[in-house]
Design an enzyme around this catalytic site. Structure first.
Site, short mmCIF file in Angstrom:
data_model
loop_
_atom_site.label_atom_id
_atom_site.label_comp_id
_atom_site.label_asym_id
_atom_site.label_seq_id
_atom_site.Cartn_x
_atom_site.Cartn_y
_atom_site.Cartn_z
CG HIS A 67 51.17 -23.21 24.97
ND1 HIS A 67 50.93 -22.89 23.65
CD2 HIS A 67 50.13 -22.68 25.67
CE1 HIS A 67 49.81 -22.19 23.56
NE2 HIS A 67 49.31 -22.05 24.77
CE1 TYR A 74 55.76 -23.70 16.49
CE2 TYR A 74 56.95 -22.42 14.84
CZ TYR A 74 56.61 -22.66 16.15
OH TYR A 74 57.13 -21.86 17.14
N PRO A 116 62.69 -16.33 13.05
CG PRO A 116 60.77 -15.14 12.52
CD PRO A 116 62.16 -15.37 12.07
CE LYS A 146 65.40 -22.37 20.95
NZ LYS A 146 64.22 -22.46 21.77
CE1 TYR A 168 58.99 -23.76 19.02
CE2 TYR A 168 58.13 -23.96 21.25
CZ TYR A 168 58.08 -23.40 20.00
OH TYR A 168 57.14 -22.44 19.71
P1 RFL Z 1 65.47 -4.82 20.14
O1 RFL Z 1 64.15 -5.32 20.65
O2 RFL Z 1 65.62 -4.59 18.69
O3 RFL Z 1 65.80 -3.49 20.94
C1 RFL Z 1 66.89 -2.66 20.60
C2 RFL Z 1 66.56 -1.24 21.01
O4 RFL Z 1 67.67 -0.38 20.71
C3 RFL Z 1 67.19 0.83 20.16
N1 RFL Z 1 68.25 1.45 19.34
C4 RFL Z 1 68.94 2.54 19.73
N2 RFL Z 1 68.88 3.30 20.82
C5 RFL Z 1 69.73 4.36 20.91
N3 RFL Z 1 70.62 4.69 19.92
C6 RFL Z 1 70.70 3.94 18.81
N4 RFL Z 1 71.58 4.26 17.84
C7 RFL Z 1 69.85 2.82 18.68
N5 RFL Z 1 69.67 1.87 17.72
C8 RFL Z 1 68.71 1.06 18.14
C9 RFL Z 1 65.98 0.40 19.33
O5 RFL Z 1 65.08 1.48 19.11
C10 RFL Z 1 65.38 -0.68 20.22
O6 RFL Z 1 64.40 -0.17 21.13
O7 RFL Z 1 66.66 -5.80 20.57
P2 RFL Z 1 66.83 -6.67 21.93
O8 RFL Z 1 66.51 -5.83 23.14
O9 RFL Z 1 68.14 -7.33 21.82
O10 RFL Z 1 65.66 -7.76 21.88
C11 RFL Z 1 65.64 -8.76 20.91
C12 RFL Z 1 64.22 -9.18 20.57
O11 RFL Z 1 63.45 -8.02 20.28
C13 RFL Z 1 64.17 -10.13 19.37
O12 RFL Z 1 65.21 -11.08 19.45
C14 RFL Z 1 62.83 -10.91 19.28
O13 RFL Z 1 61.78 -10.05 19.04
C15 RFL Z 1 62.90 -11.97 18.18
N6 RFL Z 1 61.64 -12.69 17.99
C16 RFL Z 1 61.26 -13.72 18.81
N7 RFL Z 1 62.05 -14.07 19.87
C17 RFL Z 1 61.66 -15.06 20.72
O14 RFL Z 1 62.41 -15.36 21.66
N8 RFL Z 1 60.45 -15.72 20.60
C18 RFL Z 1 59.60 -15.43 19.58
O15 RFL Z 1 58.52 -15.99 19.54
C19 RFL Z 1 60.00 -14.42 18.61
N9 RFL Z 1 59.21 -14.08 17.61
C20 RFL Z 1 60.79 -12.34 16.94
C21 RFL Z 1 59.57 -13.07 16.76
C22 RFL Z 1 61.10 -11.29 16.07
C23 RFL Z 1 60.26 -10.98 15.03
N10 RFL Z 1 60.65 -9.90 14.19
C24 RFL Z 1 59.79 -8.88 13.76
C25 RFL Z 1 62.06 -9.65 13.93
C26 RFL Z 1 58.71 -12.77 15.74
C27 RFL Z 1 59.06 -11.75 14.83
C28 RFL Z 1 58.11 -11.50 13.69
C1 PHB Z 2 54.75 -15.31 17.97
O1 PHB Z 2 53.76 -15.60 18.65
O2 PHB Z 2 54.96 -14.16 17.56
C2 PHB Z 2 55.69 -16.38 17.58
C3 PHB Z 2 55.56 -17.64 18.16
C4 PHB Z 2 56.44 -18.65 17.79
C5 PHB Z 2 57.42 -18.41 16.86
C6 PHB Z 2 57.56 -17.13 16.30
C7 PHB Z 2 56.69 -16.12 16.66
O3 PHB Z 2 58.25 -19.41 16.49
#
Ligand code: RFL
Ligand code: PHB
Length: 398
Positions: free
Chosen positions: A76, A205, A297, A301, A389
């Site tokens: 994109h 957005y 989110p 990032k 972004y």
């Molecule tokens: P995670 O993915 O939370 O993984 C951590 C892992 O550690 C395990 N764990 C344990 N294991 C052993 N012993 C323990 N005591 C433990 N405690 C925890 C957990 O089970 C898990 O498997 O962290 P990590 O690897 O640092 O990754 C980070 C990302 O997951 C997170 O930053 C993103 O998902 C955030 N995020 C987005 N990031 C982007 O760059 N672009 C996006 O478009 C974006 N959209 C989002 C998002 C996060 C969202 N939510 C639900 C918070 C959209 C949403 C809705």
């Molecule tokens: C997503 O597709 O889950 C998504 C995309 C952009 C954002 C947050 C989440 O800023």
């Protein structure tokens, strides 16, 4: 206690941070074990990020895991802002001299990393219960856990805390050794995933009088939509029909006409938070990814910051093992935090621009409108959005 084993780096958590770090270290000949509390299927079932910056794409290529992303991901070069019923396009590609982002879900990226790890024969211990970290202030750290009713111990040179916001690593640091900065937002995001074609080719957005909405996607046939909802809302209150009805009300005429609805595959509410822990290194233990920081989110990032943390951490550990130099590990925290604070600032600002805050009166909506008119009519303003972004260059400003 079962017999203890030794590894160079014990990684806690098999989310994107842990899996990426494991591959980067393996590629450099540094052995590592990953301990994960959940099953692999559970980790894959969490629907989260969707947007990858160039630095994250490059990292996947570096470890030889980028092939499916290039084949199936969608490049994109821009996105739309729908503000007060009027659409404006941010032409990221033009404004940043040719940079783009990749739409490729965290689920798919995690699956690719899990497969690469299994193919390399590397050890990931799923369903490791009661993980605890010990002696990271000294020279001989260790990690203990329970699996199938037996106690196990792993001695290691370093511990990488890749265990997310609710993990055990940050919680094991003495209160006096860590400073935590936090802002909790007074709303959440209700997300819905459906096998329906996206409403538009690019992300939209939306700032509407009814609150924020985001139209995102996973592929040409799978959509991801979000609605700003009060923190008190429960996902059970939101039928698919109610979700689509509310989304329509926040879109413009074109969006309403083009929106294809269908049954949800997943629906969940995520709270929004800005959080930063300082420092990210405690003796021989490091925090990386969501274990050390959370962004709302809105700026997409979180996953990208996790990727840059582990890039820096792997470089520091490689330097330690190849030259016996501690310069990299000494500088890890400051190097990461310089990048993290800039992404935190952007995510907080973008969240403030696009959401309706319950305590804000009509004057703030007018400020938001004036700000967006300024940003979109100024090349410098639009570039500010675009260059943040797509992701600032590595070590920007350092
Ligand atoms: P995670 O993915 O939370 O993984 C951590 C892992 O550690 C395990 N764990 C344990 N294991 C052993 N012993 C323990 N005591 C433990 N405690 C925890 C957990 O089970 C898990 O498997 O962290 P990590 O690897 O640092 O990754 C980070 C990302 O997951 C997170 O930053 C993103 O998902 C955030 N995020 C987005 N990031 C982007 O760059 N672009 C996006 O478009 C974006 N959209 C989002 C998002 C996060 C969202 N939510 C639900 C918070 C959209 C949403 C809705
Ligand atoms: C997503 O597709 O889950 C998504 C995309 C952009 C954002 C947050 C989440 O800023």
């Amino acid at each position: 206690m079962a017999k203890s084993i030794h590894t160079q780096v014990a990684i806690i958590g098999a989310g994107p941070s842990g899996l990426l770090l494991g591959q980067l270290l393996h590629k450099a000949g540094i052995d590592n074990v990953i301990l994960e509390r959940q099953t692999g299927d559970y980790v894959l079932g969490r629907i989260r990020a969707g947007i990858l910056e160039q630095v994250t794409m490059d990292l996947l290529d570096e470890i030889g895991v980028g092939e499916r992303m290039h084949r199936e991901g969608l490049v994109h070069g821009g996105f739309e802002l729908l503000f007060g019923g009027v659409r404006h396009r941010i032409d990221m590609n033009r404004l940043t001299g040719g940079k783009n982002v990749m739409v490729y879900g965290q689920t798919e990226l995690t699956r690719d990393l899990m497969q690469a790890r299994a193919a390399a024969g590397l050890s990931t211990i799923y369903e490791a219960q009661d993980v605890s970290v010990h002696d990271f202030d000294g020279r001989t750290p260790s990690v203990r856990y329970e699996k199938d009713g037996k106690q196990h111990e792993i001695s290691c040179d370093f511990i990488a805390g890749c265990d997310g916001f609710h993990g055990v690593c940050r919680a094991s640091v003495g209160r006096g050794a860590i400073t935590e900065y936090e802002k909790v937002y007074p709303f959440g995001w209700l997300g819905l995933l459906s096998d329906t074609p996206p409403v538009s080719d690019e992300l939209i957005y939306v700032n509407s009088t009814r609150g924020f909405a985001l139209c995102s996607q996973r592929s040409k046939s799978r959509s991801r939509y979000y609605l700003q909802v009060p923190l008190t809302d429960k996902v059970e209150q939101w039928s698919d029909e109610a979700f689509w009805r509310e989304l329509r009300l926040r879109l413009d005429g074109e969006g309403r006409e083009r929106l294809v609805t269908g049954a949800s595959i997943e629906k969940s509410i995520a709270p929004l938070r800005s959080f930063i822990a300082e420092p990210l290194r405690f003796g021989r233990m490091f925090l990386a990814g969501d274990a050390g920081h959370i962004v709302p989110p809105t700026g997409a990032k979180g996953l990208n910051l996790a990727a840059t943390d582990v890039k820096y951490l792997s470089a520091a550990l490689i330097q330690y093992y190849s030259d016996r130099s501690e310069e990299g590990i000494d500088g890890y925290s400051a190097r990461c935090l310089a990048r993290i604070w800039k992404a935190e600032r952007f995510s907080w600002w973008f969240t403030s621009l696009l959401h309706r805050f319950p305590d804000d009166g009509p004057i703030v909506a007018k400020f938001q409108q004036a700000e967006v008119e300024y940003l979109l009519n100024s090349d410098a303003g639009s570039r500010t959005i675009a260059e943040n972004y797509v992701g600032l260059p590595l070590d920007f400003g350092q």
